[in-house]
Design a protein around this motif. Structure first.
Motif, PDB file in Angstrom:
ATOM      1  N   TYR A  74       0.812  -1.220   0.000  1.00 24.47           N
ATOM      2  CA  TYR A  74       0.000   0.000   0.000  1.00 24.47           C
ATOM      3  C   TYR A  74       0.848   1.274   0.000  1.00 24.47           C
ATOM      4  N   LEU A  75       2.165   1.127   0.052  1.00 28.94           N
ATOM      5  CA  LEU A  75       3.055   2.278  -0.028  1.00 28.94           C
ATOM      6  C   LEU A  75       3.488   2.477  -1.475  1.00 28.94           C
ATOM      7  N   HIS A  76       3.339   3.689  -1.979  1.00 27.72           N
ATOM      8  CA  HIS A  76       3.623   3.960  -3.394  1.00 27.72           C
ATOM      9  C   HIS A  76       4.660   5.078  -3.507  1.00 27.72           C
ATOM     10  N   TYR A  77       5.765   4.755  -4.165  1.00 27.44           N
ATOM     11  CA  TYR A  77       6.830   5.716  -4.420  1.00 27.44           C
ATOM     12  C   TYR A  77       7.286   5.543  -5.868  1.00 27.44           C
ATOM     13  N   GLU A  78       7.991   6.543  -6.353  1.00 30.56           N
ATOM     14  CA  GLU A  78       8.509   6.465  -7.709  1.00 30.56           C
ATOM     15  C   GLU A  78       9.939   5.924  -7.696  1.00 30.56           C
ATOM     16  N   ASP A  79      10.459   5.645  -8.880  1.00 34.56           N
ATOM     17  CA  ASP A  79      11.868   5.276  -9.064  1.00 34.56           C
ATOM     18  C   ASP A  79      12.267   4.004  -8.310  1.00 34.56           C
ATOM     19  N   ASP A  80      11.333   3.058  -8.168  1.00 30.66           N
ATOM     20  CA  ASP A  80      11.653   1.764  -7.539  1.00 30.66           C
ATOM     21  C   ASP A  80      12.289   1.942  -6.168  1.00 30.66           C
ATOM     22  N   LEU A  81      11.863   2.962  -5.431  1.00 29.73           N
ATOM     23  CA  LEU A  81      12.476   3.252  -4.134  1.00 29.73           C
ATOM     24  C   LEU A  81      12.364   2.065  -3.183  1.00 29.73           C
ATOM     25  N   LYS A  82      11.182   1.461  -3.096  1.00 25.93           N
ATOM     26  CA  LYS A  82      10.996   0.335  -2.182  1.00 25.93           C
ATOM     27  C   LYS A  82      11.883  -0.842  -2.564  1.00 25.93           C
ATOM     28  N   GLU A  83      11.879  -1.186  -3.847  1.00 26.44           N
ATOM     29  CA  GLU A  83      12.651  -2.336  -4.299  1.00 26.44           C
ATOM     30  C   GLU A  83      14.149  -2.107  -4.098  1.00 26.44           C
ATOM     31  N   ASN A  84      14.599  -0.876  -4.336  1.00 26.94           N
ATOM     32  CA  ASN A  84      16.023  -0.575  -4.126  1.00 26.94           C
ATOM     33  C   ASN A  84      16.397  -0.692  -2.649  1.00 26.94           C
ATOM     34  N   LEU A  85      15.506  -0.241  -1.762  1.00 25.50           N
ATOM     35  CA  LEU A  85      15.767  -0.360  -0.328  1.00 25.50           C
ATOM     36  C   LEU A  85      15.856  -1.825   0.096  1.00 25.50           C
ATOM     37  N   GLY A 107       5.685   8.825   4.884  1.00 25.53           N
ATOM     38  CA  GLY A 107       5.644   7.378   5.083  1.00 25.53           C
ATOM     39  C   GLY A 107       6.965   6.732   5.419  1.00 25.53           C
ATOM     40  N   LYS A 108       7.909   7.496   5.954  1.00 27.57           N
ATOM     41  CA  LYS A 108       9.240   6.940   6.233  1.00 27.57           C
ATOM     42  C   LYS A 108       9.179   5.853   7.308  1.00 27.57           C
ATOM     43  N   THR A 109       8.423   6.118   8.370  1.00 26.81           N
ATOM     44  CA  THR A 109       8.328   5.138   9.451  1.00 26.81           C
ATOM     45  C   THR A 109       7.619   3.877   8.975  1.00 26.81           C
ATOM     46  N   SER A 110       6.511   4.044   8.264  1.00 23.30           N
ATOM     47  CA  SER A 110       5.794   2.876   7.719  1.00 23.30           C
ATOM     48  C   SER A 110       6.670   2.099   6.756  1.00 23.30           C
ATOM     49  N   LEU A 111       7.472   2.821   5.974  1.00 25.71           N
ATOM     50  CA  LEU A 111       8.369   2.163   5.035  1.00 25.71           C
ATOM     51  C   LEU A 111       9.401   1.324   5.777  1.00 25.71           C
ATOM     52  N   CYS A 112       9.936   1.846   6.879  1.00 27.03           N
ATOM     53  CA  CYS A 112      10.918   1.088   7.668  1.00 27.03           C
ATOM     54  C   CYS A 112      10.302  -0.167   8.260  1.00 27.03           C
ATOM     55  N   LYS A 113       9.098  -0.045   8.800  1.00 27.29           N
ATOM     56  CA  LYS A 113       8.457  -1.206   9.427  1.00 27.29           C
ATOM     57  C   LYS A 113       8.119  -2.270   8.391  1.00 27.29           C
ATOM     58  N   SER A 114       7.598  -1.848   7.250  1.00 24.40           N
ATOM     59  CA  SER A 114       7.265  -2.832   6.217  1.00 24.40           C
ATOM     60  C   SER A 114       8.521  -3.410   5.580  1.00 24.40           C
ATOM     61  N   LEU A 115       9.605  -2.631   5.522  1.00 26.26           N
ATOM     62  CA  LEU A 115      10.882  -3.153   5.044  1.00 26.26           C
ATOM     63  C   LEU A 115      11.396  -4.245   5.977  1.00 26.26           C
ATOM     64  N   ALA A 116      11.299  -3.999   7.287  1.00 21.37           N
ATOM     65  CA  ALA A 116      11.699  -5.022   8.256  1.00 21.37           C
ATOM     66  C   ALA A 116      10.863  -6.290   8.084  1.00 21.37           C
ATOM     67  N   GLN A 117       9.569  -6.120   7.809  1.00 21.62           N
ATOM     68  CA  GLN A 117       8.690  -7.275   7.565  1.00 21.62           C
ATOM     69  C   GLN A 117       9.152  -8.046   6.339  1.00 21.62           C
ATOM     70  N   LYS A 118       9.477  -7.345   5.268  1.00 21.14           N
ATOM     71  CA  LYS A 118       9.942  -8.009   4.039  1.00 21.14           C
ATOM     72  C   LYS A 118      11.245  -8.761   4.268  1.00 21.14           C
ATOM     73  N   ARG A 120       0.327  11.009   4.035  1.00 20.24           N
ATOM     74  CA  ARG A 120      -0.587  10.978   5.176  1.00 20.24           C
ATOM     75  C   ARG A 120      -1.868  11.748   4.871  1.00 20.24           C
ATOM     76  N   SER A 121      -1.741  12.926   4.249  1.00 17.79           N
ATOM     77  CA  SER A 121      -2.918  13.722   3.895  1.00 17.79           C
ATOM     78  C   SER A 121      -3.717  13.057   2.783  1.00 17.79           C
ATOM     79  N   LEU A 122      -3.031  12.490   1.814  1.00 16.51           N
ATOM     80  CA  LEU A 122      -3.702  11.883   0.663  1.00 16.51           C
ATOM     81  C   LEU A 122      -4.597  10.720   1.073  1.00 16.51           C
TER      82      LEU A 122
END
Length: 418
Positions: free
Chosen positions: A136-147, A182-193, A372-374
């Motif tokens: 449910y987290l959406h970023y551009e430039d493959d940010l999640k996959e690169n992390l 979404g930095k904190t959510s990204l960290c938590k979901s990254l740890a889950q992955k 968060r607002s969106l």
């Protein structure tokens, strides 16, 4: 890509399949499906996915699904590529989730008032609380996959005992940028992955979210000692080689404040905290099973010595219109699933072009808003402009459009007053 030594030269054996993106399939196994082997389950899920027309990254296996007795859900990293992939080309991860909530880890103070400090929250991963959050987290430039790739590389180097004197690796990641992205959510979901992708190596994954603000004592010189106690607790858990420990320090600038900015009139306790934190991080860098994730809304306020220790410094900014489109569409798809919004094209994988174009136009107006607002705007759209239990997609998009205009106007009015 393999490298073949030929005397003094090095030639590259370019195998085109070696550079194609790997398709990851994560299978959330039901607790009741313990008798079937992983290999057999992988085959069953692969055949099931091949029969699906949809190219969604997250497949919920409800009671109507042929594999619902075995699997709760399946996550696919590259759903479009899966259609042409062979079984041997796919990397499978099978896991179950922990259903327990976070525990509060406390540490004792030396002030004698018997008030222990809630120093961190502690989860065992994979955890139900973070299930599906990554998708449910959406970023551009493959940010999640690169992390994810970077984090797995860090752990690979650590587990292979790469000499940190030859290749510096502190196993420290810093995500910085404006609040609400979404930095904190990204960290938590990254740890889950990471816990899912490395469950063949680690039996347990612990996530400690350090409460930075609690580590400042009301007594002079106590804060540095509290940091030491907190990390001592974490290091005790990391003594188990079968446990992966992920440490999350949110708003790290509160305990890694730039020491050269500390006034001579301020208490030296602020400097002691930073010194203690850096010492603990230096000790953890030799632990092969520890990864540190940090976030900051004010990266310019972080001590330069801390920033220098970070292996990766990733900026996370406000979403682009394309990312905003996917944030909105994910939310609206959820409303369609629970029948608050009705989609006349529900038999199609994608919305009709008119609806998609309208949503993209709305998304363009929202550039500069935080994630968060969106994510609140579909709720506000329904509350402000719908006023009934069920509405068609066209009407809801008009309501969302009006809600965006109202939100932007309200925000501008507040800014003018301040």
């Amino acid at each position: 890509m393999d490298y073949i030594s030929t005397g003094d030269s090095i030639e590259m054996d370019c195998n085109i399949n070696a550079i194609l993106p790997t398709v990851y399939v994560e299978i959330l196994r039901r607790q009741s499906a313990k008798t079937i082997s992983d290999e057999e389950l992988h085959r069953i899920v692969f055949d099931f996915l091949k029969q699906q027309k949809s190219h969604q990254p997250l497949v919920k296996c409800d009671t109507e699904s042929s594999i619902s007795e075995l699997v709760e859900e399946v996550t696919i990293s590259q759903p479009i590529l899966l259609h042409d992939a062979e079984f041997e080309d796919v990397k499978f991860f099978t896991y179950t989730v922990n259903n327990y909530n976070a525990e509060i880890e406390t540490i004792e103070t030396a002030d004698g008032d018997n008030d222990d400090i809630p120093a961190s929250q502690h989860w065992i991963l994979p955890n139900r609380e973070f299930q599906g959050q990554w998708e449910y987290l959406h970023y551009e430039d493959d940010l999640k996959e690169n992390l994810l790739r970077f984090s797995k590389t860090i752990m690979l180097f650590a587990l292979k005992n790469v000499d940190i004197n030859a290749i510096s690796c502190n196993k420290l990641v810093l995500l910085h940028g404006p609040p609400g992205t979404g930095k904190t959510s990204l960290c938590k979901s990254l740890a889950q992955k990471i816990s899912i992708h490395m469950n063949d190596r680690f039996r347990y994954t612990h996530l400690f979210e350090i409460n930075s603000h609690s580590l400042f004592s009301k007594w002079f010189s106590e804060s540095g000692k509290l940091v030491l106690k907190m990390f001592t607790t974490i290091k005790d858990v990391a003594e188990d080689p079968l446990s992966l420990v992920v440490i999350l320090i949110d708003e790290v600038e509160s305990i890694a404040y730039a020491r050269d900015s500390v006034s001579s009139h301020e208490p030296s306790d602020s400097i002691r905290v930073v010194n203690s934190l850096l010492t603990q991080l230096d000790q953890l860098r030799r632990q092969t099973n520890v990864l540190v994730l940090t976030t900051s809304n004010l990266s310019s306020s972080i001590d330069i010595a801390f920033v220098d220790r970070a292996d990766l410094k990733q900026y996370v900014g406000y979403p682009t219109p394309v990312a905003i489109y996917h944030i909105f569409k994910t939310g609206i798809d959820e409303l369609i699933k629970v029948k608050i919004v009705t989609n006349p094209n529900e038999n199609d994988d994608e919305w009709n072009s008119e609806g998609a174009i309208h949503l993209l136009d709305i998304s363009k107006k929202c550039e500069g808003l935080s994630g968060r607002s969106l994510r609140k705007l579909p709720l506000l759209a329904h509350a402000w402009f719908v006023h009934k239990n069920s509405v068609d997609l066209h009407t809801f998009l008009n309501a969302l459009d009006d809600a965006v205009d109202k939100h932007l106007a309200d925000t501008l009015a507040i800014e003018k007053k301040t």
